[in-house]
Motif scaffolding. Structure first.
Motif, PDB file in Angstrom:
ATOM      1  N   LEU A   1       0.832  -1.202   0.000  1.00 12.31           N
ATOM      2  CA  LEU A   1       0.000   0.000   0.000  1.00 12.31           C
ATOM      3  C   LEU A   1       0.865   1.249   0.000  1.00 12.31           C
ATOM      4  O   LEU A   1       0.580   2.222  -0.718  1.00 12.31           O
ATOM      5  CB  LEU A   1      -0.938  -0.005   1.204  1.00 12.31           C
ATOM      6  CG  LEU A   1      -1.880   1.197   1.320  1.00 12.31           C
ATOM      7  CD1 LEU A   1      -2.805   1.274   0.115  1.00 12.31           C
ATOM      8  CD2 LEU A   1      -2.688   1.122   2.614  1.00 12.31           C
ATOM      9  N   ALA A   2       1.935   1.238   0.784  1.00 14.52           N
ATOM     10  CA  ALA A   2       2.837   2.393   0.818  1.00 14.52           C
ATOM     11  C   ALA A   2       3.449   2.650  -0.553  1.00 14.52           C
ATOM     12  O   ALA A   2       3.597   3.808  -0.981  1.00 14.52           O
ATOM     13  CB  ALA A   2       3.933   2.174   1.864  1.00 14.52           C
ATOM     14  N   GLY A   3       3.815   1.583  -1.253  1.00 11.53           N
ATOM     15  CA  GLY A   3       4.355   1.740  -2.597  1.00 11.53           C
ATOM     16  C   GLY A   3       3.350   2.332  -3.557  1.00 11.53           C
ATOM     17  O   GLY A   3       3.703   3.139  -4.434  1.00 11.53           O
ATOM     18  N   LEU A   4       2.087   1.954  -3.410  1.00 11.61           N
ATOM     19  CA  LEU A   4       1.031   2.514  -4.252  1.00 11.61           C
ATOM     20  C   LEU A   4       0.853   4.000  -3.975  1.00 11.61           C
ATOM     21  O   LEU A   4       0.805   4.821  -4.902  1.00 11.61           O
ATOM     22  CB  LEU A   4      -0.276   1.759  -3.995  1.00 11.61           C
ATOM     23  CG  LEU A   4      -1.551   2.376  -4.592  1.00 11.61           C
ATOM     24  CD1 LEU A   4      -1.463   2.450  -6.112  1.00 11.61           C
ATOM     25  CD2 LEU A   4      -2.786   1.590  -4.171  1.00 11.61           C
ATOM     26  N   ILE A   5       0.744   4.370  -2.700  1.00 14.43           N
ATOM     27  CA  ILE A   5       0.526   5.769  -2.345  1.00 14.43           C
ATOM     28  C   ILE A   5       1.692   6.639  -2.804  1.00 14.43           C
ATOM     29  O   ILE A   5       1.505   7.790  -3.218  1.00 14.43           O
ATOM     30  CB  ILE A   5       0.297   5.896  -0.818  1.00 14.43           C
ATOM     31  CG1 ILE A   5      -1.019   5.196  -0.434  1.00 14.43           C
ATOM     32  CG2 ILE A   5       0.256   7.354  -0.388  1.00 14.43           C
ATOM     33  CD1 ILE A   5      -1.269   5.128   1.065  1.00 14.43           C
ATOM     34  N   ALA A   6       2.907   6.078  -2.756  1.00 14.68           N
ATOM     35  CA  ALA A   6       4.085   6.817  -3.206  1.00 14.68           C
ATOM     36  C   ALA A   6       4.201   6.890  -4.719  1.00 14.68           C
ATOM     37  O   ALA A   6       5.063   7.615  -5.249  1.00 14.68           O
ATOM     38  CB  ALA A   6       5.346   6.175  -2.627  1.00 14.68           C
ATOM     39  N   GLY A   7       3.361   6.153  -5.427  1.00  6.66           N
ATOM     40  CA  GLY A   7       3.404   6.150  -6.878  1.00  6.66           C
ATOM     41  C   GLY A   7       4.416   5.204  -7.483  1.00  6.66           C
ATOM     42  O   GLY A   7       4.664   5.228  -8.692  1.00  6.66           O
ATOM     43  N   ASP A   8       5.003   4.345  -6.650  1.00  4.47           N
ATOM     44  CA  ASP A   8       6.047   3.442  -7.127  1.00  4.47           C
ATOM     45  C   ASP A   8       5.502   2.105  -7.624  1.00  4.47           C
ATOM     46  O   ASP A   8       6.198   1.399  -8.365  1.00  4.47           O
ATOM     47  CB  ASP A   8       7.057   3.170  -6.001  1.00  4.47           C
ATOM     48  CG  ASP A   8       7.734   4.439  -5.527  1.00  4.47           C
ATOM     49  OD1 ASP A   8       7.934   5.343  -6.363  1.00  4.47           O
ATOM     50  OD2 ASP A   8       8.049   4.539  -4.319  1.00  4.47           O
TER      51      ASP A   8
END
Length: 362
Positions: free
Chosen positions: A98-105
């Motif tokens: 989820l953190a990767g998604l929110i960061a756009g990665d």
């Protein structure tokens, strides 16, 4: 039923509308740059709780965003990656993904449906078995919207303990992704997993609760799809009314003909009915499973019918021009046709409502 946005919601709607319109006007399209814009304006974190690194937006904010997305014929994988896969990742506690998604990665996509099983997702033929210190995943998924070589594939699969969810990184050996164009110009894929070896931590969530959490994520995505269809219908009606005011026949604008005015009024009535049912579905997203599912299914069934009616009327009122590739009415009709069948056609959703015993009051 009434839905009056507050001041902050109005500002959100205006901001995203400008962004989506700017993106729609960009040629050539730069998907990576547009995705960064989504991140920078906060859309990638909007629907997630602050504790999960998001902005804490609610279903009402998502509805406003998706109306604007539909009006602009948005092409970014926002509905599939954020509102479906992302919400599921949050629900099952997959914080790193989820953190990767929110960061756009990262761009996760949910591989939901399988060949020959129509809209059934809750009993997949795709299976995962324990092997050494990990898993072996085998099966096939079809029509995975926005999937591509760079996608993190979230794959539901049957395990000995229940419904498993597996995160498959891009480039994993044994995964075949066959890209396909959709009728509205976007991208989908058929995906095959041939004895794919995954580490133990590729399994996310709890097989005992995954089915319930996945159902809730799908219902939220269906409500968002209804809002997207609502925005597309509104814009298509505007295009049609503008055409009726400029196309001339017998020396006058054809919009002066009462019969055509009545047809435009019927389109508006269908859109407003669809709006009411969409608002009802959004209001019921916090209800218990079957009650929520019935409300969302009823909304999708009615919005589907409205979309077909509005789309067909728009094309008929335009005549042959409505289907030309240079004119926008045909593009909206194509998008509405695709969305009509996304997550289930009208008959599928009416069956869901019937099995639940009808609708309950919000």
């Amino acid at each position: 039923m009434n839905f009056e946005p507050g001041e902050e919601q109005q500002l959100l709607a205006a901001s995203v509308a400008r962004l989506f319109e700017d993106h729609a006007a960009q040629l050539p399209v730069d998907p990576a740059a547009q995705w960064r814009d989504y991140r920078d304006i906060g859309l990638l974190g909007l629907p997630f709780a602050e504790a999960s690194g998001g902005l804490g937006g609610g279903a009402e904010e998502v509805m406003l965003v998706m109306e604007a997305f539909g009006r602009a014929l948005g092409r970014a994988p926002y509905p599939s990656s954020v509102l479906l896969a992302g919400r599921l990742l949050e629900a099952v506690g997959a914080r790193d993904l989820l953190a990767g998604l929110i960061a756009g990665d990262r761009r996760p996509v949910l591989c939901l449906y399988e060949p020959g099983r129509r809209y059934r997702w809750d009993d997949p033929a795709t299976a995962a078995e324990r092997a050494d210190d990990g898993w072996l995943l085998s099966g096939a998924k079809c029509a995975v919207l926005d999937a591509g070589p760079d996608s993190v594939l979230i794959c539901p699969a049957t395990t000995a303990d229940g419904l498993g969810l597996f995160a498959v990184p891009p480039g994993t050996a044994g995964v075949t992704v066959d890209l396909l164009p959709t009728p509205d110009g976007r991208r989908a894929a058929n995906v095959r997993f041939d004895a794919v070896a995954l580490p133990a931590d590729a399994g996310i969530g709890d097989p005992a609760t995954n089915r319930t959490l996945l159902a809730a994520a799908i219902d939220g995505a269906i409500a968002a799809t209804c809002a997207e269809m609502l925005g597309a219908m509104e814009k298509l009606l505007e295009i049609t009314v503008d055409y009726l005011g400029t196309r001339r026949q017998f020396g006058v604008a054809i919009g002066s003909f009462q019969a055509l005015q009545h047809r435009a009024a019927d389109m508006l009535m269908a859109i407003e009915q669809a709006r009411s049912m969409t608002i009802h579905a959004v209001a019921m997203l916090g209800a218990a499973g079957e009650e929520r599912g019935a409300a969302v299914a009823a909304a999708k069934a009615l919005v589907n019918r409205a979309a077909r009616f509005v789309g067909q009327q728009a094309i008929q009122l335009h005549g042959g021009m409505g289907l030309t590739s240079e004119y926008p009415a045909g593009a909206y009709f194509q998008r509405l046709t695709v969305l009509e069948n996304l997550f289930g056609d009208t008959d599928h959703h009416l069956d869901t409502v019937e099995r639940a015993g009808g609708l309950k009051a919000a």
